[in-house]
Design a protein around this motif. Structure first.
Motif, short mmCIF file in Angstrom:
data_model
loop_
_atom_site.label_atom_id
_atom_site.label_comp_id
_atom_site.label_asym_id
_atom_site.label_seq_id
_atom_site.Cartn_x
_atom_site.Cartn_y
_atom_site.Cartn_z
N LEU A 64 0.86 -1.19 0.00
CA LEU A 64 0.00 0.00 0.00
C LEU A 64 0.89 1.24 0.00
N PRO A 65 0.54 2.27 -0.79
CA PRO A 65 1.35 3.50 -0.77
C PRO A 65 1.44 4.06 0.65
N MET A 66 2.64 4.52 1.02
CA MET A 66 2.81 5.11 2.34
C MET A 66 2.06 6.43 2.41
N ARG A 67 1.40 6.65 3.52
CA ARG A 67 0.72 7.93 3.72
C ARG A 67 1.58 8.78 4.64
N GLU A 68 1.68 10.05 4.32
CA GLU A 68 2.44 10.96 5.18
C GLU A 68 1.52 11.38 6.32
N ARG A 69 1.81 10.89 7.51
CA ARG A 69 0.94 11.20 8.64
C ARG A 69 1.80 11.76 9.76
N ILE A 70 1.50 12.98 10.13
CA ILE A 70 2.31 13.66 11.14
C ILE A 70 1.41 14.08 12.28
N LEU A 71 1.89 13.89 13.48
CA LEU A 71 1.13 14.36 14.64
C LEU A 71 1.36 15.86 14.73
N ASP A 72 0.33 16.63 14.44
CA ASP A 72 0.46 18.08 14.40
C ASP A 72 0.86 18.60 15.78
N ALA A 73 1.97 19.33 15.82
CA ALA A 73 2.50 19.82 17.10
C ALA A 73 1.52 20.77 17.78
N THR A 74 0.58 21.33 17.01
CA THR A 74 -0.31 22.34 17.58
C THR A 74 -1.68 21.77 17.97
N PHE A 75 -1.87 20.45 17.77
CA PHE A 75 -3.24 19.97 18.00
C PHE A 75 -3.58 20.01 19.49
N HIS A 76 -4.84 20.32 19.79
CA HIS A 76 -5.25 20.52 21.18
C HIS A 76 -6.20 19.42 21.61
N PRO A 77 -5.85 18.69 22.66
CA PRO A 77 -6.81 17.73 23.20
C PRO A 77 -8.09 18.46 23.62
N ARG A 78 -9.23 17.88 23.25
CA ARG A 78 -10.52 18.54 23.55
C ARG A 78 -11.61 17.48 23.54
N ALA A 79 -12.74 17.86 24.14
CA ALA A 79 -13.89 16.94 24.13
C ALA A 79 -14.49 16.91 22.72
N PRO A 80 -15.10 15.79 22.32
CA PRO A 80 -15.75 15.74 20.99
C PRO A 80 -16.88 16.77 20.91
N ASP A 81 -17.13 17.26 19.69
CA ASP A 81 -18.23 18.23 19.49
C ASP A 81 -19.58 17.53 19.50
N ILE A 82 -19.56 16.21 19.31
CA ILE A 82 -20.82 15.48 19.23
C ILE A 82 -20.87 14.44 20.35
N GLU A 83 -22.07 13.94 20.59
CA GLU A 83 -22.26 12.92 21.63
C GLU A 83 -21.83 11.57 21.07
N ILE A 84 -20.90 10.90 21.75
CA ILE A 84 -20.45 9.58 21.32
C ILE A 84 -21.28 8.53 22.07
N THR A 85 -22.03 7.74 21.32
CA THR A 85 -22.86 6.71 21.96
C THR A 85 -22.36 5.33 21.58
N ASP A 86 -22.55 4.37 22.47
CA ASP A 86 -22.14 2.98 22.24
C ASP A 86 -20.68 2.87 21.81
N GLY A 87 -19.81 3.70 22.41
CA GLY A 87 -18.38 3.63 22.11
C GLY A 87 -17.70 2.63 23.05
N PHE A 88 -16.81 1.81 22.49
CA PHE A 88 -16.10 0.80 23.28
C PHE A 88 -14.64 0.71 22.84
N MET A 89 -13.80 0.28 23.77
CA MET A 89 -12.44 -0.14 23.41
C MET A 89 -12.58 -1.58 22.93
N ILE A 90 -12.32 -1.83 21.64
CA ILE A 90 -12.63 -3.16 21.09
C ILE A 90 -11.39 -4.03 20.90
N ALA A 91 -10.19 -3.46 21.00
CA ALA A 91 -8.99 -4.28 20.81
C ALA A 91 -7.78 -3.53 21.34
N VAL A 92 -6.76 -4.31 21.67
CA VAL A 92 -5.44 -3.76 22.01
C VAL A 92 -4.46 -4.42 21.05
#
Length: 227
Positions: free
Chosen positions: A112-140
């Motif tokens: 698969l072609p490599m995707r350039e993915r960078i963790l933006d140094a300026t991104f801000h942790p924040r609560a989601p704008d929408i209500e998350i329903t039936d969300g689960f941790m499904i795997a590690v």
């Protein structure tokens, strides 16, 4: 956190059901056998998108399903290594040079072609704008059973549900069932808040998150909700 997330952004991904099936694949190694060292040549067939030179080598890994609807959310694309195109991608068989490996490359491994993915140094942790329903941790990924701080988890929610990179979610464990001796019946206690996770990569139907804080051992099946 950045050190922990960096390799995941580079090498790991969740792919849709048909994405690996339709990708180019390794058909042979030089002299017919596959060695797995940087510098070795391998041969690929299939769809090599125009202008793409750098490829990740992947193998289908775990299937991720929604615990409530059983919908297939995607597959873990298991990171095997990287290769660079050496010949024109218009030939029937394309020559590639291995540049990095994590384990032995096999015939039928996907490219698969490599995707350039960078963790933006300026991104801000924040609560989601929408209500998350039936969300689960499904795997590690990696198969540990107890989840703690700094572990990476897969969530059953993604772009489709409005999750975005930087969203912080509270992790909840299901409340216990206890026996009410007065009413003589079983009653479910409320869910208990047990930690925090931050989404750092979002796919269509699933996402990767890192556990920022865990107040008790967490496990697959614990819920994620708006904080």
């Amino acid at each position: 956190i950045r050190d922990r997330i960096g390799p995941w952004l580079k090498w790991s991904r969740i792919v849709a059901a048909g994405e690996l099936d339709n990708a180019a694949y390794i058909v042979s190694g030089s002299q017919g056998h596959l060695l797995s060292a940087p510098g070795d040549l391998v041969y690929g067939r299939g769809n090599f998108p125009e202008g793409e030179r750098a490829y990740g080598i992947y193998r289908p890994g775990d299937a991720y399903q929604d615990p409530i609807t059983n919908e297939l959310l995607g597959y873990q694309a298991q990171d095997i290594g990287n290769a660079t195109l050496r010949s024109s991608n218009e030939q029937e068989v394309t020559e590639l040079e291995i540049t990095r490996i994590t384990e032995e490359v096999r015939i039928t491994d996907r490219l698969l072609p490599m995707r350039e993915r960078i963790l933006d140094a300026t991104f801000h942790p924040r609560a989601p704008d929408i209500e998350i329903t039936d969300g689960f941790m499904i795997a590690v990924p990696g198969g540990v059973t107890q989840i703690g701080t700094s572990d990476i988890v897969v969530l059953n929610r993604g772009e489709r549900e409005g999750l975005e990179v930087g969203n912080v979610l509270a992790i909840y464990q299901a409340g216990e069932k206890v026996f009410d001796t007065i009413k003589q019946d079983n009653v479910q206690l409320p869910d208990v808040r047990a930690g925090l996770a931050m989404v750092f990569e979002v796919f269509e139907k699933a996402s990767y998150a890192i556990v920022l804080k865990s107040d008790k051992p967490l496990k697959v099946g614990d819920k994620v909700k708006n904080p």
